[in-house]
Design a protein around this motif. Structure first.
Motif, PDB file in Angstrom:
ATOM      1  N   ARG A   1      -0.328   7.822  -5.183  1.00  0.00           N
ATOM      2  CA  ARG A   1       0.994   8.359  -5.478  1.00  0.00           C
ATOM      3  C   ARG A   1       1.267   8.180  -6.982  1.00  0.00           C
ATOM      4  O   ARG A   1       1.803   9.044  -7.631  1.00  0.00           O
ATOM      5  CB  ARG A   1       2.034   7.562  -4.667  1.00  0.00           C
TER       6      ARG A   1
ATOM      7  N   GLY B   1      -3.314   9.228   1.968  1.00  0.00           N
ATOM      8  CA  GLY B   1      -4.187   8.227   1.352  1.00  0.00           C
ATOM      9  C   GLY B   1      -4.553   8.552  -0.083  1.00  0.00           C
ATOM     10  O   GLY B   1      -5.484   7.962  -0.635  1.00  0.00           O
TER      11      GLY B   1
ATOM     12  N   ARG C   1      -3.828  -7.149  -1.105  1.00  0.00           N
ATOM     13  CA  ARG C   1      -2.405  -6.969  -1.408  1.00  0.00           C
ATOM     14  C   ARG C   1      -2.012  -7.690  -2.690  1.00  0.00           C
ATOM     15  O   ARG C   1      -1.232  -7.187  -3.486  1.00  0.00           O
ATOM     16  CB  ARG C   1      -1.559  -7.471  -0.232  1.00  0.00           C
TER      17      ARG C   1
ATOM     18  N   LYS D   1      -7.020   5.419  -0.630  1.00  0.00           N
ATOM     19  CA  LYS D   1      -6.441   4.205  -0.046  1.00  0.00           C
ATOM     20  C   LYS D   1      -7.540   3.350   0.585  1.00  0.00           C
ATOM     21  O   LYS D   1      -7.587   2.126   0.372  1.00  0.00           O
ATOM     22  CB  LYS D   1      -5.409   4.610   1.012  1.00  0.00           C
TER      23      LYS D   1
ATOM     24  N   GLU E   1       0.813  -1.220   0.000  1.00  0.00           N
ATOM     25  CA  GLU E   1       0.000   0.000   0.000  1.00  0.00           C
ATOM     26  C   GLU E   1       0.844   1.266   0.000  1.00  0.00           C
ATOM     27  O   GLU E   1       0.513   2.235  -0.687  1.00  0.00           O
ATOM     28  CB  GLU E   1      -0.957   0.033   1.198  1.00  0.00           C
ATOM     29  N   GLU E   2       1.935   1.242   0.780  1.00  0.00           N
ATOM     30  CA  GLU E   2       2.740   2.459   0.917  1.00  0.00           C
ATOM     31  C   GLU E   2       3.335   2.911  -0.420  1.00  0.00           C
ATOM     32  O   GLU E   2       3.571   4.081  -0.641  1.00  0.00           O
ATOM     33  CB  GLU E   2       3.862   2.262   1.951  1.00  0.00           C
ATOM     34  N   GLU E   3       3.598   1.899  -1.289  1.00  0.00           N
ATOM     35  CA  GLU E   3       4.162   2.246  -2.599  1.00  0.00           C
ATOM     36  C   GLU E   3       3.168   3.065  -3.422  1.00  0.00           C
ATOM     37  O   GLU E   3       3.545   3.895  -4.224  1.00  0.00           O
ATOM     38  CB  GLU E   3       4.391   0.971  -3.430  1.00  0.00           C
TER      39      GLU E   3
ATOM     40  N   ASP F   1       0.165   8.125  -0.817  1.00  0.00           N
ATOM     41  CA  ASP F   1       0.949   9.001   0.063  1.00  0.00           C
ATOM     42  C   ASP F   1       0.349   8.943   1.476  1.00  0.00           C
ATOM     43  O   ASP F   1      -0.607   8.193   1.724  1.00  0.00           O
ATOM     44  CB  ASP F   1       1.009  10.422  -0.510  1.00  0.00           C
ATOM     45  N   ARG F   2       0.884   9.757   2.374  1.00  0.00           N
ATOM     46  CA  ARG F   2       0.459   9.664   3.781  1.00  0.00           C
ATOM     47  C   ARG F   2      -0.998  10.084   3.987  1.00  0.00           C
ATOM     48  O   ARG F   2      -1.642   9.691   4.942  1.00  0.00           O
ATOM     49  CB  ARG F   2       1.385  10.499   4.661  1.00  0.00           C
TER      50      ARG F   2
END
Lengths: 187, 80
Positions: A100, A97, A168, B5, A89-91, A94-95
């Motif tokens: 990116r 949500g 994932r 997200k 997810e982090e890839e 961004d922080r």
């Protein structure tokens, strides 16, 4: 009666091997499980009524053997280990949500057979790179079409764990396909 | 409003179980406003379709001659 079954090895061996390989990825595990299937079929030949085709009957036996093996492999890898790993997810976000990397349309046109074939080839490569634990769950869900409840029962995991892992797997495959699929961009 | 997200997680989950009404409405509202998440949703569905095509495809790999022979030998000696 083994002569009859031996003919089946020639007639259906490839189909069974492909079925096993697509689910297990490892050629020697796939060969082993195909061999076990033919031996099991040999021992229970009297159960074969002929109402279904031999291939359907053999695939039915193979399916159980594959799921048994996946269950065994899954038990060897504790779930706690899974929870802390493979978080892509982090890839992608961004922080805050937000995306990116903006998702880009894949442009696979249903009518274009060659383009679809190429797309499938990229998908196969991407499946090969999926971590084992994610691959196992994804295969049970998407190739075996097992329900969440069935998978949770077979592998003794919680549904929330399963959904996180499937997400994932999808994120990774989506990212891999986006990176490697160039079809549709050229005319 | 849900973030991209959160929506990506819920869109994936909606393929595995039915979401509670509140989450379903939240996702629907977000998707109306966000083309990136709409593309993401389209891709998850394409992925599912592609896996169904994969499940039905004709064999492409072959059982090696050696493996074939090994299986036949095992069948000959089985139960003896």
């Amino acid at each position: 009666m083994s002569a009859g079954i031996e003919t089946w090895v020639d007639e259906h061996g490839d189909a069974l091997y492909n079925y096993a390989l697509s689910r297990l990825r490892n050629p020697s595990s796939a060969e082993d499980v195909v061999q076990e299937t033919f031996l099991a079929a040999h021992r229970s030949l009297s159960d074969f009524s002929g109402r279904s085709s031999p291939r359907t009957w053999l695939i039915g036996i193979l399916k159980h053997k594959v799921i048994d093996l996946i269950r065994k492999e899954s038990r060897e890898q504790p779930i706690e280990e899974i929870e802390t790993m493979e978080a892509p997810e982090e890839e992608f976000f961004d922080r805050k949500g937000h995306w990116r990397i903006k998702p880009v349309d894949w442009q696979v046109h249903p009518g274009k057979v060659l383009e679809q074939k190429e797309f499938m080839a990229v998908l196969l490569q991407c499946l090969k790179h999926l971590p084992d634990r994610l691959h196992r769950l994804f295969i049970l869900r998407e190739l075996e079409d097992m329900s969440s409840a069935e998978i949770c029962k077979e592998l003794e995991i919680t549904s929330s764990n399963l959904w996180v892992m499937l997400h994932r797997a999808r994120m990774r495959l989506r990212g891999c396909l986006t990176e490697n699929w160039i079809g549709g961009q050229s005319c | 409003m849900l973030t991209c997200k959160e929506v990506s997680t819920l869109v994936s989950e909606s393929l595995d179980h039915s979401l509670p009404l509140r989450q379903r409405m939240g996702v629907r509202f977000h998707l109306m406003m966000c083309s990136m998440c709409r593309t993401y949703k389209k891709q998850t569905l394409q992925l599912r379709d592609a896996m169904r095509t994969y499940a039905r495809r004709e064999p492409t790999e072959h059982l090696s001659k050696e493996a074939r022979q090994r299986i036949k030998n095992a069948l000959k000696t089985d139960g003896k």
